[in-house]
Design a protein around this motif. Structure first.
Motif, PDB file in Angstrom:
ATOM      1  N   ARG A  45       0.838  -1.208   0.000  1.00  0.00           N
ATOM      2  CA  ARG A  45       0.000   0.000   0.000  1.00  0.00           C
ATOM      3  C   ARG A  45       0.872   1.256   0.000  1.00  0.00           C
ATOM      4  O   ARG A  45       0.587   2.223  -0.707  1.00  0.00           O
ATOM      5  CB  ARG A  45      -0.927   0.026   1.216  1.00  0.00           C
ATOM      6  CG  ARG A  45      -2.170  -0.815   1.074  1.00  0.00           C
ATOM      7  CD  ARG A  45      -3.179  -0.542   2.175  1.00  0.00           C
ATOM      8  NE  ARG A  45      -2.650  -0.722   3.516  1.00  0.00           N
ATOM      9  CZ  ARG A  45      -2.577  -1.880   4.161  1.00  0.00           C
ATOM     10  NH1 ARG A  45      -3.018  -2.977   3.576  1.00  0.00           N
ATOM     11  NH2 ARG A  45      -2.089  -1.956   5.373  1.00  0.00           N
ATOM     12  N   ARG A  46       1.943   1.244   0.787  1.00  0.00           N
ATOM     13  CA  ARG A  46       2.828   2.410   0.837  1.00  0.00           C
ATOM     14  C   ARG A  46       3.500   2.648  -0.512  1.00  0.00           C
ATOM     15  O   ARG A  46       3.630   3.789  -0.955  1.00  0.00           O
ATOM     16  CB  ARG A  46       3.873   2.226   1.937  1.00  0.00           C
ATOM     17  CG  ARG A  46       3.261   2.352   3.322  1.00  0.00           C
ATOM     18  CD  ARG A  46       4.246   2.066   4.412  1.00  0.00           C
ATOM     19  NE  ARG A  46       5.298   3.073   4.467  1.00  0.00           N
ATOM     20  CZ  ARG A  46       6.288   3.057   5.337  1.00  0.00           C
ATOM     21  NH1 ARG A  46       6.369   2.071   6.218  1.00  0.00           N
ATOM     22  NH2 ARG A  46       7.207   3.997   5.328  1.00  0.00           N
ATOM     23  N   LEU A  47       3.934   1.587  -1.161  1.00  0.00           N
ATOM     24  CA  LEU A  47       4.554   1.734  -2.480  1.00  0.00           C
ATOM     25  C   LEU A  47       3.565   2.257  -3.506  1.00  0.00           C
ATOM     26  O   LEU A  47       3.884   3.124  -4.320  1.00  0.00           O
ATOM     27  CB  LEU A  47       5.123   0.396  -2.955  1.00  0.00           C
ATOM     28  CG  LEU A  47       6.436  -0.025  -2.320  1.00  0.00           C
ATOM     29  CD1 LEU A  47       6.774  -1.452  -2.727  1.00  0.00           C
ATOM     30  CD2 LEU A  47       7.555   0.914  -2.707  1.00  0.00           C
ATOM     31  N   GLU A  48       2.343   1.721  -3.480  1.00  0.00           N
ATOM     32  CA  GLU A  48       1.325   2.128  -4.444  1.00  0.00           C
ATOM     33  C   GLU A  48       0.889   3.571  -4.244  1.00  0.00           C
ATOM     34  O   GLU A  48       0.477   4.233  -5.191  1.00  0.00           O
ATOM     35  CB  GLU A  48       0.123   1.191  -4.352  1.00  0.00           C
ATOM     36  CG  GLU A  48       0.432  -0.201  -4.883  1.00  0.00           C
ATOM     37  CD  GLU A  48      -0.653  -1.204  -4.572  1.00  0.00           C
ATOM     38  OE1 GLU A  48      -1.660  -0.849  -3.910  1.00  0.00           O
ATOM     39  OE2 GLU A  48      -0.495  -2.366  -4.983  1.00  0.00           O
ATOM     40  N   SER A  49       0.992   4.078  -3.018  1.00  0.00           N
ATOM     41  CA  SER A  49       0.549   5.447  -2.754  1.00  0.00           C
ATOM     42  C   SER A  49       1.670   6.466  -2.952  1.00  0.00           C
ATOM     43  O   SER A  49       1.440   7.660  -2.844  1.00  0.00           O
ATOM     44  CB  SER A  49       0.009   5.569  -1.328  1.00  0.00           C
ATOM     45  OG  SER A  49       1.050   5.418  -0.385  1.00  0.00           O
ATOM     46  N   GLY A  50       2.860   5.994  -3.282  1.00  0.00           N
ATOM     47  CA  GLY A  50       4.008   6.879  -3.457  1.00  0.00           C
ATOM     48  C   GLY A  50       3.954   7.615  -4.782  1.00  0.00           C
ATOM     49  O   GLY A  50       3.030   7.447  -5.591  1.00  0.00           O
ATOM     50  N   PRO A  51       4.943   8.448  -5.036  1.00  0.00           N
ATOM     51  CA  PRO A  51       5.010   9.203  -6.295  1.00  0.00           C
ATOM     52  C   PRO A  51       5.030   8.253  -7.498  1.00  0.00           C
ATOM     53  O   PRO A  51       5.575   7.157  -7.418  1.00  0.00           O
ATOM     54  CB  PRO A  51       6.337   9.957  -6.201  1.00  0.00           C
ATOM     55  CG  PRO A  51       6.780   9.847  -4.793  1.00  0.00           C
ATOM     56  CD  PRO A  51       6.081   8.695  -4.173  1.00  0.00           C
ATOM     57  N   THR A  52       4.437   8.706  -8.583  1.00  0.00           N
ATOM     58  CA  THR A  52       4.344   7.857  -9.776  1.00  0.00           C
ATOM     59  C   THR A  52       5.201   8.377 -10.923  1.00  0.00           C
ATOM     60  O   THR A  52       5.004   7.980 -12.053  1.00  0.00           O
ATOM     61  CB  THR A  52       2.881   7.742 -10.245  1.00  0.00           C
ATOM     62  OG1 THR A  52       2.387   9.067 -10.501  1.00  0.00           O
ATOM     63  CG2 THR A  52       2.012   7.056  -9.217  1.00  0.00           C
ATOM     64  N   ASP A  53       6.149   9.253 -10.643  1.00  0.00           N
ATOM     65  CA  ASP A  53       7.048   9.766 -11.664  1.00  0.00           C
ATOM     66  C   ASP A  53       8.094   8.707 -11.988  1.00  0.00           C
ATOM     67  O   ASP A  53       8.988   8.441 -11.203  1.00  0.00           O
ATOM     68  CB  ASP A  53       7.713  11.048 -11.160  1.00  0.00           C
ATOM     69  CG  ASP A  53       8.525  11.736 -12.227  1.00  0.00           C
ATOM     70  OD1 ASP A  53       8.520  11.253 -13.392  1.00  0.00           O
ATOM     71  OD2 ASP A  53       9.151  12.750 -11.925  1.00  0.00           O
ATOM     72  N   HIS A  54       7.959   8.067 -13.140  1.00  0.00           N
ATOM     73  CA  HIS A  54       8.822   6.951 -13.511  1.00  0.00           C
ATOM     74  C   HIS A  54       9.909   7.362 -14.494  1.00  0.00           C
ATOM     75  O   HIS A  54      10.447   6.525 -15.191  1.00  0.00           O
ATOM     76  CB  HIS A  54       8.002   5.819 -14.125  1.00  0.00           C
ATOM     77  CG  HIS A  54       7.008   5.233 -13.175  1.00  0.00           C
ATOM     78  ND1 HIS A  54       7.368   4.561 -12.045  1.00  0.00           N
ATOM     79  CD2 HIS A  54       5.663   5.261 -13.179  1.00  0.00           C
ATOM     80  CE1 HIS A  54       6.296   4.175 -11.386  1.00  0.00           C
ATOM     81  NE2 HIS A  54       5.237   4.599 -12.063  1.00  0.00           N
ATOM     82  N   ARG A  55      10.222   8.632 -14.569  1.00  0.00           N
ATOM     83  CA  ARG A  55      11.272   9.079 -15.481  1.00  0.00           C
ATOM     84  C   ARG A  55      12.610   8.513 -15.066  1.00  0.00           C
ATOM     85  O   ARG A  55      12.938   8.470 -13.887  1.00  0.00           O
ATOM     86  CB  ARG A  55      11.365  10.598 -15.517  1.00  0.00           C
ATOM     87  CG  ARG A  55      10.194  11.248 -16.232  1.00  0.00           C
ATOM     88  CD  ARG A  55      10.400  12.710 -16.269  1.00  0.00           C
ATOM     89  NE  ARG A  55      10.093  13.213 -14.922  1.00  0.00           N
ATOM     90  CZ  ARG A  55      10.245  14.466 -14.538  1.00  0.00           C
ATOM     91  NH1 ARG A  55      10.739  15.357 -15.364  1.00  0.00           N
ATOM     92  NH2 ARG A  55       9.934  14.852 -13.326  1.00  0.00           N
ATOM     93  N   VAL A  56      13.373   8.083 -16.044  1.00  0.00           N
ATOM     94  CA  VAL A  56      14.700   7.560 -15.789  1.00  0.00           C
ATOM     95  C   VAL A  56      15.721   8.560 -16.320  1.00  0.00           C
ATOM     96  O   VAL A  56      15.654   8.956 -17.470  1.00  0.00           O
ATOM     97  CB  VAL A  56      14.909   6.191 -16.493  1.00  0.00           C
ATOM     98  CG1 VAL A  56      16.321   5.697 -16.279  1.00  0.00           C
ATOM     99  CG2 VAL A  56      13.883   5.191 -15.993  1.00  0.00           C
ATOM    100  N   SER A  57      16.606   8.991 -15.447  1.00  0.00           N
ATOM    101  CA  SER A  57      17.629   9.933 -15.911  1.00  0.00           C
ATOM    102  C   SER A  57      18.757   9.143 -16.566  1.00  0.00           C
ATOM    103  O   SER A  57      19.081   8.049 -16.171  1.00  0.00           O
ATOM    104  CB  SER A  57      18.157  10.762 -14.736  1.00  0.00           C
ATOM    105  OG  SER A  57      18.742   9.911 -13.781  1.00  0.00           O
ATOM    106  N   GLY A  58      19.346   9.739 -17.559  1.00  0.00           N
ATOM    107  CA  GLY A  58      20.406   8.975 -18.180  1.00  0.00           C
ATOM    108  C   GLY A  58      21.128   9.668 -19.230  1.00  0.00           C
ATOM    109  O   GLY A  58      21.243  10.578 -19.777  1.00  0.00           O
TER     110      GLY A  58
END
Length: 58
Positions: A45-58
């Protein structure tokens, strides 16, 4: 690295998790299974409620 060092390096949330895991490990097997399932659900639940910005820097 000793358990004490791991606890110190884990930070406050990590230390709390390690404490909870130690308590769970001291319980009878049936209770332990239920406690791990509960902990899993809470962490999911804690992971699912966290930020959803999945950008990968590179």
């Amino acid at each position: 690295m000793t358990d004490a060092n791991r606890t110190e390096d884990a930070g406050p949330e990590g230390s709390e998790l390690i404490s909870r895991l130690r308590i769970i490990e001291g319980q009878p097997l049936a209770d332990r299974a239920a406690a791990y399932a509960s902990l899993h659900d809470e962490l999911a639940r804690r992971l699912e409620s966290g930020p959803t910005d999945h950008r990968v820097s590179g």
